[in-house]
Write an enzyme that holds these catalytic residues in place. Sequence first.
Site, short mmCIF file in Angstrom:
data_model
loop_
_atom_site.label_atom_id
_atom_site.label_comp_id
_atom_site.label_asym_id
_atom_site.label_seq_id
_atom_site.Cartn_x
_atom_site.Cartn_y
_atom_site.Cartn_z
N LEU A 204 10.63 50.66 78.90
CA LEU A 204 10.35 49.36 78.28
C LEU A 204 9.67 49.63 76.94
O LEU A 204 8.61 50.23 76.90
CB LEU A 204 9.39 48.62 79.22
CG LEU A 204 9.06 47.19 78.91
CD1 LEU A 204 10.29 46.31 79.03
CD2 LEU A 204 8.00 46.70 79.90
N HIS A 205 10.30 49.22 75.86
CA HIS A 205 9.66 49.46 74.56
C HIS A 205 10.07 48.49 73.47
O HIS A 205 9.56 48.56 72.35
CB HIS A 205 9.96 50.88 74.07
CG HIS A 205 11.37 51.04 73.58
ND1 HIS A 205 12.44 51.23 74.42
CD2 HIS A 205 11.89 51.02 72.33
CE1 HIS A 205 13.56 51.32 73.71
NE2 HIS A 205 13.26 51.19 72.44
N ARG A 206 11.00 47.57 73.74
CA ARG A 206 11.50 46.70 72.66
C ARG A 206 10.38 45.85 72.08
O ARG A 206 9.58 45.27 72.82
CB ARG A 206 12.59 45.74 73.18
CG ARG A 206 13.87 46.37 73.62
CD ARG A 206 15.01 46.01 72.70
NE ARG A 206 15.09 46.97 71.62
CZ ARG A 206 15.65 48.17 71.74
NH1 ARG A 206 16.22 48.53 72.86
NH2 ARG A 206 15.65 49.00 70.73
#
Length: 359
Positions: A204-206
């Site tokens: 998860l990094h957006r």
Amino acid sequence: MKISIVLGTRPEIVKLSPIIRACDRLNLDYFVLHTGQHYSYNMDRVFFEQLGLSEAKYNLDVGSGTHAEQTGKMLIGIEKVLQEEKPDVVLVEGDTNSVLAGALSATKLGIRVGHVEAGLRSYDRRMPEEINRVLTDHCSDLLFAPTEKAKQILLGEGVAQENIFVTGNTVVDAIYQNLEISKEKSRILETLKLEDEGYFLATLHRQENVDDERRFRNIMKGLAMSQERFRLPVVYPIHPRARKQLETFKIEADGIKMVEPLDYLSFLQLESTAKLILTDSGGVQEEACTLNVPCVTLRDNTERPETLEVQSNILAGTDPEEIAKKTELMLNREKDWMNPFGDGMAGERTVEILREKLG
Ligand code: UD1
Ligand code: UDP
């Protein structure tokens, strides 16, 4: 023909590695220009080491910053190098700020641009990547579309047919070139005390997820719910952007096993034996599909609709209950899809097209 390969982030290093290998094999005249967008050892150098790539000829050390600061510094630095080196073509891959800067600097100097992974669209302008994709495609001379669908999107936007080439996605090449090595070399399952198919893998990094407190909290809740409901631990190699935001928002990990960003071989091993993958990454949606592992995408849309069509992937958004429900649905789905991203020869094909068109 002299080729300049411009890259700057983790996924670009992975996805350009098959092209760099092909250039090496054919003894082509090329050099790598690294913008320095990613610079931490585990986001950058480790990939060069594991993928056997020689060091970039230039590193602009641009580092982090606002979009304008980062892109502006890259434009200035890339232009200088291109003026000196005078390549015949600049190759970029994907949708990061480094990609836009590489393409824009080159086209303004009258140097041809080749865009690897052209024609992807989420139709969501909240994503900085969507802006980068559209602008890069429309200043490129050679558009390497990974799928027929991506080609159709480009045609629909008025890109000339003779400039579009369907190659497959080099993410598949990279997997084929490294999966066996990862199985031999990586001890990540033992290190993290995990069993084959005995865990969920999350990434998860957006920006639109982790920079938004409500969305980030909801997703973490969804991961915790899935972990409890299906009695399988969630392992989350946490991207530095997400780590920073988790601390800023003081979000609790809720029993989720967070580890540092992993090297490619370890991550590939973890992906290939996961029960299921939950992610907002573009590359990871494609890798899950290729590795025959079901995927739940923690977003409202995807620029990889092929994965939804073959049913290797499903969109869950960010609502916790929806994440757990979609996880259940994917756990019960047959894993009999065909890989829409090609045969692992996309890199070779891309280089052959370059040779044919530019000699
Ligand atoms: C960038 C790309 C994104 C891609 C992702 C791959 C853009 C607009 N975004 O996002 O499309 O999916 O890379 O991982 O180009 N940081 C470090 N070490 C590093 C790099 C970053 O600690 O080596 C931290 C910094 O705090 C930085 C933050 O991560 O501010 C974000 O980095 P940035 O390069 O701006 O964007 P990414 O989120 O990595
Ligand atoms: N990856 C990795 N270690 C990790 C997470 C991802 O090696 O801890 C690799 C993954 O295999 C894929 C690429 O990084 O090839 C995806 O990068 P990321 O998710 O950062 O970017 P995106 O694809 O969303 O642009």
